[in-house]
Scaffold this motif. Structure first.
Motif, short mmCIF file in Angstrom:
data_model
loop_
_atom_site.label_atom_id
_atom_site.label_comp_id
_atom_site.label_asym_id
_atom_site.label_seq_id
_atom_site.Cartn_x
_atom_site.Cartn_y
_atom_site.Cartn_z
N GLU A 198 8.21 -0.94 -0.18
CA GLU A 198 9.25 -0.81 -1.33
C GLU A 198 8.90 -2.14 -2.17
O GLU A 198 8.86 -1.94 -3.56
N ALA A 199 8.91 -3.23 -1.71
CA ALA A 199 8.56 -4.32 -2.41
C ALA A 199 7.16 -4.41 -3.31
O ALA A 199 7.47 -4.71 -4.60
N MET A 200 6.35 -4.06 -2.85
CA MET A 200 5.00 -3.84 -3.60
C MET A 200 5.10 -2.70 -4.67
O MET A 200 4.66 -2.98 -5.72
N ARG A 201 5.74 -1.80 -4.54
CA ARG A 201 5.88 -0.76 -5.46
C ARG A 201 6.75 -1.15 -6.48
O ARG A 201 6.46 -0.88 -7.64
N TYR A 202 7.75 -1.91 -6.36
CA TYR A 202 8.79 -2.35 -7.45
C TYR A 202 8.20 -3.50 -8.31
O TYR A 202 8.40 -3.51 -9.38
N THR A 203 7.19 -4.34 -7.67
CA THR A 203 6.67 -5.19 -8.40
C THR A 203 5.29 -5.08 -8.71
O THR A 203 4.62 -6.09 -9.44
N ARG A 204 4.63 -3.95 -8.43
CA ARG A 204 3.20 -3.58 -8.85
C ARG A 204 2.16 -4.61 -8.27
O ARG A 204 1.18 -5.02 -8.95
N THR A 205 2.40 -4.83 -6.99
CA THR A 205 1.35 -5.84 -6.38
C THR A 205 1.09 -5.21 -5.25
O THR A 205 1.40 -4.01 -4.60
N ASP A 206 -0.34 -5.53 -4.59
CA ASP A 206 -0.76 -5.17 -3.48
C ASP A 206 -0.79 -5.87 -2.25
O ASP A 206 -1.45 -5.47 -1.41
N CYS A 207 0.05 -6.77 -2.05
CA CYS A 207 0.29 -7.75 -1.08
C CYS A 207 1.74 -8.02 -0.67
O CYS A 207 2.45 -8.51 -1.59
N PRO A 208 2.20 -7.97 0.43
CA PRO A 208 3.68 -8.11 0.70
C PRO A 208 4.26 -9.59 0.22
O PRO A 208 5.09 -9.85 -0.28
N ARG A 209 3.17 -10.59 0.48
CA ARG A 209 3.63 -11.89 0.28
C ARG A 209 3.57 -12.10 -1.37
O ARG A 209 4.39 -12.82 -1.99
#
Length: 393
Positions: A237-248
């Motif tokens: 969920e976090a990566m999809r909302y932030t358009r990132t590919d790393c949880p950190r």
């Protein structure tokens, strides 16, 4: 779909005629005495009677256990075990209550047998304050059937949205009571106005988010974070909302929107960033035999809320949340599996007595020494699984 014909009616123990924002004369929290009160050192006479307020949908969960594999189409599968318990938002409410927090739940309950069972299990069995909840005449309880196998679960649910609270003194969830904290579920495309009201009253708001069925993952749907102290999504969920590919990286991006961002990473642990202090923390997952992950995310949030309200350091809060979630996946069911202080103490006693956890785990959880009650039973502990089929005389 919202039904329109039933009228909501309060149970006899609801404090009729008062907005949840009002403190009624002589009102005292009716929860059961906890094994340990984690907030004892920070309580004062001026504190609100409620530690944590939450609202949402209560399901009746029916859990089939002992399945060797997923059901096969066109065949009949027999499970070696079955249990039933309140689910949905009741998972988190139960986890909070078992950790000793005075928990208030505003929810709708059907006037069927399932609703009565869930009400009794939460109010009498767990000591959760349901004074802000209501019974809806003619509305049947939502139900989830969960099948656990190979460390995973498959669920089938059915239910209809409860009619909105009506007149007649039944308090509405949109009018939150004074409380130390509130837990909110952000729903894509829906604005939860009560979150801003709760924050304005001084409540510390902890937010979780559900899966975006629309597939948009629009960051604008997280607008409510401006009123929250912490946000606790899972890694996907976090990566999809932030358009990132790393949880950190996702956690750091979310920390620009909310003071504390916590991203859970399943078997890889959890990572948190506190944007106010610049501090970050990461904890690995505890090695356990996972039987059923149902409700583990709710238990994690409950553990983090507990540590935050108690004033613990960020790393300790994160470790404690990870521990409570790890203990929960060793049992079947959602609310059934939420650990209390006795279970936590029994685990810690076991860790100090045996070598099945690494020295790093013993060092990481040394803060429990000054906190826990003496363990009364050996680890592992097994809970009795309640079922609808038996009633007390």
């Amino acid at each position: 779909m919202t039904t329109s014909s039933p009228h909501s009616t309060p149970r006899q123990d609801i404090r009729n005629g008062h907005c949840p924002g009002e403190r009624t004369e002589g009102f005292e929290f009716q929860g059961a005495a906890p094994v340990l009160d984690p907030l004892a050192e920070v309580r004062s006479a001026d504190d609100p009677p409620t530690d944590v307020y939450l609202t949402g949908t209560v399901f009746l969960d029916i859990i089939f256990t002992g399945l060797d594999s997923a059901p096969v189409r066109g065949t009949e599968s027999w499970a070696r075990g079955m249990g039933s318990s309140p689910g949905g938002i009741a998972n988190m409410a139960t986890a909070l209550a078992r950790l000793g927090l005075r928990t208030s739940l505003a929810a709708a309950f059907g006037d069927d047998m399932y609703g009565e069972y869930c009400w009794e299990a939460l109010a009498q069995g767990e000591g959760i304050d349901l004074g802000l909840s209501r019974t809806v005449a003619g509305w049947h309880s939502p139900v989830t059937v969960s099948m656990a196998y190979e460390g995973e679960r498959t669920m089938v649910s059915h239910g209809h949205e409860a009619p909105p609270p009506g007149d007649g003194g039944v308090p509405a969830p949109e009018c939150p009571p004074p409380s130390r904290a509130c837990v909110a579920l952000l729903v894509p495309g829906r604005e939860e106005e009560w979150i801003a009201r709760a924050a304005a009253r001084g409540s510390r708001v902890f937010a979780d988010v559900g899966w975006d069925e629309t597939g948009r993952w629009d960051p604008a749907d997280l607008a409510g974070l401006e009123h929250c102290e912490a946000f606790l999504p899972n890694a996907e969920e976090a990566m999809r909302y932030t358009r990132t590919d790393c949880p950190r990286a996702a956690a750091r991006a979310l920390a620009e929107k909310v003071p504390v961002a916590v991203v859970t990473m399943g078997e890889k642990g959890a990572f948190a960033v506190d944007s106010r202090t610049g501090e970050s923390a990461e904890i690995p997952a505890i090695a356990v035999e996972a039987l059923d992950p149902t409700g583990a995310g709710d238990v994690f949030v409950a553990g983090f809320v507990t540590g935050t309200l108690a004033g613990w350091p960020l790393a300790d809060r994160l470790a404690f949340a990870g521990l409570t979630a790890a203990l929960s996946v060793q049992e079947f069911g959602g609310s059934l599996s939420a650990p209390g202080w006795v279970e936590i103490a029994a685990w810690w006693k076991h860790v100090r007595s045996y070598d099945d956890q690494s020295p790093a785990v013993r060092r990481r959880y040394a803060f429990l020494d000054g906190l826990l009650p003496a363990a009364a039973r050996p680890w592992p502990l097994r809970r009795a699984v309640p079922t609808l089929g038996f009633r007390r005389p």
